[in-house]
Design a protein around this motif. Structure first.
Motif, mmCIF file in Angstrom:
data_model
loop_
_atom_site.group_PDB
_atom_site.id
_atom_site.type_symbol
_atom_site.label_atom_id
_atom_site.label_comp_id
_atom_site.label_asym_id
_atom_site.label_seq_id
_atom_site.Cartn_x
_atom_site.Cartn_y
_atom_site.Cartn_z
ATOM 1 N N CYS A 1 31.428 -1.554 1.042
ATOM 2 C CA CYS A 1 31.625 -1.465 2.488
ATOM 3 C C CYS A 1 32.248 -2.756 3.015
ATOM 4 O O CYS A 1 33.164 -2.729 3.849
ATOM 5 N N THR A 2 31.732 -3.915 2.523
ATOM 6 C CA THR A 2 32.251 -5.199 2.993
ATOM 7 C C THR A 2 33.757 -5.294 2.743
ATOM 8 O O THR A 2 34.529 -5.664 3.638
ATOM 9 N N SER A 3 34.179 -4.964 1.512
ATOM 10 C CA SER A 3 35.597 -5.103 1.196
ATOM 11 C C SER A 3 36.447 -4.216 2.100
ATOM 12 O O SER A 3 37.453 -4.667 2.656
ATOM 13 N N VAL A 4 36.040 -2.967 2.288
ATOM 14 C CA VAL A 4 36.839 -2.039 3.100
ATOM 15 C C VAL A 4 36.887 -2.483 4.558
ATOM 16 O O VAL A 4 37.954 -2.526 5.179
ATOM 17 N N VAL A 5 35.743 -2.872 5.105
ATOM 18 C CA VAL A 5 35.705 -3.283 6.513
ATOM 19 C C VAL A 5 36.576 -4.516 6.729
ATOM 20 O O VAL A 5 37.337 -4.603 7.705
ATOM 21 N N ASN B 1 16.367 -2.211 -0.693
ATOM 22 C CA ASN B 1 16.353 -1.727 0.697
ATOM 23 C C ASN B 1 17.172 -2.636 1.606
ATOM 24 O O ASN B 1 17.904 -2.167 2.465
ATOM 25 N N ILE B 2 17.008 -3.944 1.384
ATOM 26 C CA ILE B 2 17.727 -4.903 2.233
ATOM 27 C C ILE B 2 19.237 -4.719 2.063
ATOM 28 O O ILE B 2 19.971 -4.589 3.050
ATOM 29 N N ALA C 1 24.474 -2.627 3.964
ATOM 30 C CA ALA C 1 25.665 -1.795 3.801
ATOM 31 C C ALA C 1 25.849 -0.904 5.033
ATOM 32 O O ALA C 1 26.971 -0.744 5.534
ATOM 33 N N TYR C 2 24.747 -0.365 5.549
ATOM 34 C CA TYR C 2 24.823 0.454 6.776
ATOM 35 C C TYR C 2 25.270 -0.402 7.951
ATOM 36 O O TYR C 2 26.066 0.031 8.783
ATOM 37 N N VAL C 3 24.732 -1.631 8.038
ATOM 38 C CA VAL C 3 25.089 -2.520 9.142
ATOM 39 C C VAL C 3 26.589 -2.801 9.123
ATOM 40 O O VAL C 3 27.287 -2.668 10.117
ATOM 41 N N VAL C 4 27.080 -3.176 7.925
ATOM 42 C CA VAL C 4 28.497 -3.532 7.781
ATOM 43 C C VAL C 4 29.382 -2.347 8.142
ATOM 44 O O VAL C 4 30.391 -2.485 8.841
ATOM 45 N N PRO D 1 28.108 3.714 2.662
ATOM 46 C CA PRO D 1 26.808 3.047 2.547
ATOM 47 C C PRO D 1 25.809 3.821 1.681
ATOM 48 O O PRO D 1 24.816 3.243 1.230
ATOM 49 N N THR D 2 26.052 5.094 1.419
ATOM 50 C CA THR D 2 25.069 5.892 0.677
ATOM 51 C C THR D 2 25.370 5.929 -0.819
ATOM 52 O O THR D 2 24.671 6.573 -1.584
ATOM 53 N N VAL D 3 26.426 5.236 -1.231
ATOM 54 C CA VAL D 3 27.004 5.523 -2.530
ATOM 55 C C VAL D 3 26.170 5.045 -3.720
ATOM 56 O O VAL D 3 26.194 5.627 -4.788
#
Lengths: 326, 495
Positions: A80-84, A130-131, A136-139, A238-240
């Motif tokens: 997620c970080t890389s894509v965002v 979990n963290i 990942a959801y936050v990003v 984020p679910t991956v």
């Protein structure tokens, strides 16, 4: 002569799992004509590359006497970080490096909790999963983020010659891990720490640093897997990552990594990952449903590891030893 | 003159138990200095402080006149202090060469030079007359070989002070001679050696000076040539030899209760012996001679290939510990911390463990019966504790051992097998264990006792079985006239 001995030693070590793999392949090539084709094998290698990348990290971590259940979270977070970051206009290279740094940071946090705070690794990484998933959801702001950058998606979908890029990444990382484990002082310290921590400590090895390194490496490798996966899917999701730790641990164990620590190889883990890949691929080809695949995978892992364990316990020697002597 | 090591006023306590009290110790350059004292006297603790494994609570350490602070193993190694551990401390999955150079891998830019490592390891192995492939994994070596690798590991580095903690405990005579040769050579090179051993003759043969610790105090330091064996013992126990050995008559056996015939397992061969009712049958032999393995076969832990076991004339087959207990045979295992106790649980829990079904019926726990049992045995064995709810890990070694023994006595056995019951416990507790053993033989229980402490097992046994490499060499009718040399003859393979 030397090469012959090496081949012999190789088969002695991996004979059981290689035989199982061979039987599986022969059976599948009878069942499905599509199985034993070059295209399908390239496909299998591409499918296992993500799992293998994570499994290499897990392997050296189990060898040093640890475990990481948070890798799935790291995969999602780094992807997620890389894509965002790329979508925000950052150059691909820098975005990827920053995504990998999130993995390094995750590994360092895991390592810190285990070696300094001295929480059991199982618990640390169960919690940190979990963290990292949450981050990942936050990003990604809670949903999957599409990526339209073509250069980036080549990381997951491109080819160099006939070889898919993820397979090349897997190959390079495998070589690096193999070098670390077999050729460097650090690798020696990893085997020593996992094999007998007290002996390693008394010998003057900094076991904390050694374990810290393993957690960090595992985090970085999971992040690489996450980036490649995001590129492959043209999106950060984020679910991956759910369930990735299970497959990676299974690949390590199938490849002969001992949960007691101190024993196992990177090469063995690759074989383990291939076995899991071939099972999924074969069941796909024969049209088995997802649920059947899950059950079959679990059973095959249990049988393979069970045989290996019984072999170590000399049960087979006792059963068949006399026959051999005749 | 300048000392190589000067430790002064060293104090050390573990969870409020003082292990070292104001101990001072000096080591001259190029001397072999014996450090002596009974188990628990504080020798190993003092040496672990010097080698950086433990930190000191107080006192100073000087190294060649320089005040130093040794906080880690790395610090000690940096100074040139190496410790050869009492227990083998190696990585079983790694090869001999890898173990020898565990922390000092020959390397360039972090890349291991495998060839050089193998060659140097081979060279060292040759110097010690060891003819084993250096690529053999440690787990495939026997105990003596592993111990030699440990010694080589310490000697492979450039060190000024070497601490040897009972290095000879499982070596053969020729290996010991070889080791002594190396010690003499190191001495000539100016290396100082601290030598911990329980064997008097070794002290007199190889050491220049000696220091004796008793109950964590410094009992005395002397030139070896100025003292004799009795003098050392007097320093060690703080009283004369005769008083320290609580002399008792050896219990006499009656009819045979247990008969082992031609017992054969993976580890022991053709073992036959009888245990008589009410006697103490001692088992002596070197580490790895098969004493523990014989007992494991009898109680059903190890698989029996052939041979038979007769209890009161009837053949029994113990498939597991439970069946052995039901047959009235109980085993107090060698390693009380690993196999004897659930350390993190209470005294009460541990004592009740083997016969829970006696006190718990369905959902009803017979608290009163439990209470009575715990009280009876803690009184009988005079276990010193705050109460039955204290955790086992907070008790001393001697009291822990008493809990293990009492939980098995509570099963009302006919045969009690004790494997190294006095290892690592202090003199007073030892004496209590001895008188306890006498007491239970008077009650008609037959005892088998394995011990590596030869004087101890010779003193207490009615008869003494001696094993060597899995074979029963001899059973000696014991009396005070039997000498250690006679027993050692069989233990070294004589017949």
């Amino acid at each position: 002569m030397k090469i012959l001995n090496m081949v012999k030693a190789y088969f002695k070590r991996y004979g059981g799992i290689l035989a199982a793999l061979l039987i599986l392949c022969i059976a599948l090539s009878f069942v499905s004509p599509a199985f034993a084709t070059q295209n399908n094998w390239i496909n299998i290698l591409r499918q296992i590359s993500i799992n293998a990348l994570i499994a290499f990290g897990i392997t050296q971590l189990i060898i040093v006497g640890g475990i990481d259940l948070s890798v799935g979270g790291v995969v999602a977070m780094s992807g997620c970080t890389s894509v965002v970051l790329i979508n925000s206009g950052m150059p691909v290279a820098i975005a990827v490096i920053l995504a990998l740094l999130t993995g390094l940071l995750a590994g360092l946090i895991n390592g810190f909790c285990v070696t300094v705070v001295k929480i059991v690794p199982f618990v640390v990484t169960l919690a940190s999963f979990n963290i990292y998933s949450g981050l990942a959801y936050v990003v990604s702001n809670g949903s999957s983020v599409a990526c339209k950058n073509i250069a980036f998606s080549k990381l997951g979908t491109g080819y160099i010659g006939a070889v898919p890029v993820p397979v090349i990444v897997m190959g390079v990382i495998m070589l690096l891990c193999w070098l670390i484990m077999n050729k460097t002082v650090l690798g020696q310290h990893i085997y020593a720490t996992g094999g007998n921590e007290r002996a390693a400590e008394y010998a003057g090895i900094n076991t904390k640093k050694t374990r810290m390194f393993c957690y960090s490496l595992c985090g970085v490798l999971a992040a690489i897997a996450g980036v490649v996966l995001a590129a492959k899917m043209y999106s950060g999701q984020p679910t991956v990552g759910v369930g990735y730790e299970g497959d990676a641990i299974a690949a390590s164990v199938l490849g002969g990594v001992s949960f007691e620590g101190g024993a196992g190889t990177i090469g063995g883990t690759l074989i383990g990952a291939i076995v899991i890949g071939v099972i999924s691929n074969g069941l796909n080809l024969v049209g088995a449903s997802y649920q059947t695949q899950l059950i079959a995978k679990g059973i095959i892992i249990l049988i393979a590891v069970g045989i290996d364990t019984l072999k170590k316990e000399h049960v087979f020697n006792n059963l068949f030893g006399k026959v051999k002597n005749v | 003159m300048e000392y190589a090591v000067k430790m002064e006023h060293i104090n050390k306590a573990f969870s409020k138990v003082e292990v070292l009290k104001d101990v001072s110790f000096c080591l001259k350059p190029g001397e072999v200095h014996a450090l002596m004292g009974e188990n628990g006297a504080g020798k190993s603790t003092l040496m672990k402080i010097l080698s950086g494994i433990y930190s000191t609570d107080g006192g100073t350490i000087e190294f060649y006149g320089q005040k130093v602070s040794i906080k880690s193993v790395q610090d000690a190694m940096g100074l040139g202090i190496a410790l050869i551990h009492q227990e083998i401390c190696a990585v079983p999955e790694m090869t001999i060469a890898e173990n020898i150079f565990l922390a000092h891998v020959p390397a360039k830019f972090g890349i291991v030079k495998k060839k050089e490592r193998e060659e140097r390891a081979l060279q060292l192995m040759k110097e010690f007359d060891l003819n084993i492939d250096v690529n053999t994994k440690l787990k495939d070596l026997n105990i003596a070989q592993q111990q030699m690798v440990e010694i080589i590991k310490a000697l492979s580095q450039d060190v000024k002070v070497i601490i040897m903690d009972e290095p000879t405990s499982s070596l053969t005579i020729s290996e010991i001679e070889n080791l002594f040769g190396h010690i003499r050579r190191l001495k000539e090179q100016g290396t100082s050696i601290i030598y911990i051993s329980h064997r008097m003759e070794e002290t007199f043969e190889i050491c220049d000076r000696l220091t004796v610790l008793r109950d964590g105090h410094l009992a005395g330091t002397s030139e070896v040539k100025d003292i004799d064996e009795d003098g050392i013992i007097k320093l060690m126990v703080g009283r004369n030899l005769d008083e320290s050995f609580n002399e008792k008559i050896r219990p006499q056996g009656k009819e045979a209760i247990l008969e082992v015939k031609n017992l054969e397992t993976d580890k022991v061969h053709n073992i036959s012996f009888q245990l008589k009712k009410g006697e103490i049958l001692g088992f002596a032999g070197l580490v790895g001679a098969g004493r523990t393995e014989t007992m494991n076969a009898i109680v059903g832990i190890d698989k029996i290939k052939s041979g038979s076991i007769l209890l009161n004339g009837k053949e029994i087959k113990n498939k597991n510990m439970r069946q052995a207990i039901d047959n009235g045979i109980v085993l107090v295992p060698e390693d009380r911390k690993e196999c004897g106790l659930v350390l993190s649980n209470t005294v009460r829990f541990n004592m009740l463990l083997p016969q829970l079904e006696k006190y718990i019926r369905f959902l009803h726990v017979n608290v009163k019966a439990e209470q009575e049992m715990v009280e009876e045995y803690s009184h009988k064995l005079s276990i010193r504790m705050h109460g039955p709810d204290q955790k086992a890990e907070n008790l001393s070694g001697g009291n822990q051992q008493k809990i293990v023994i009492s939980k098995w006595l509570a099963c009302k056995p006919d045969i009690l097998i004790l494997d190294e019951p006095t290892r690592g416990i202090d003199v007073a507790a030892k004496a209590e264990i001895y008188s306890l053993i006498h007491q239970i033989t008077e009650e008609g229980i037959s005892v088998i006792m394995i011990s590596s402490d030869l004087p101890e097992v010779m003193r207490i046994s009615t008869r003494l079985a001696v094993l060597y490499e899995g074979n029963l060499q001899s059973i000696i009718e014991m009396s005070d006239d039997v000498t250690q040399e006679q027993v050692m003859y069989y233990a070294m393979g004589g017949k």
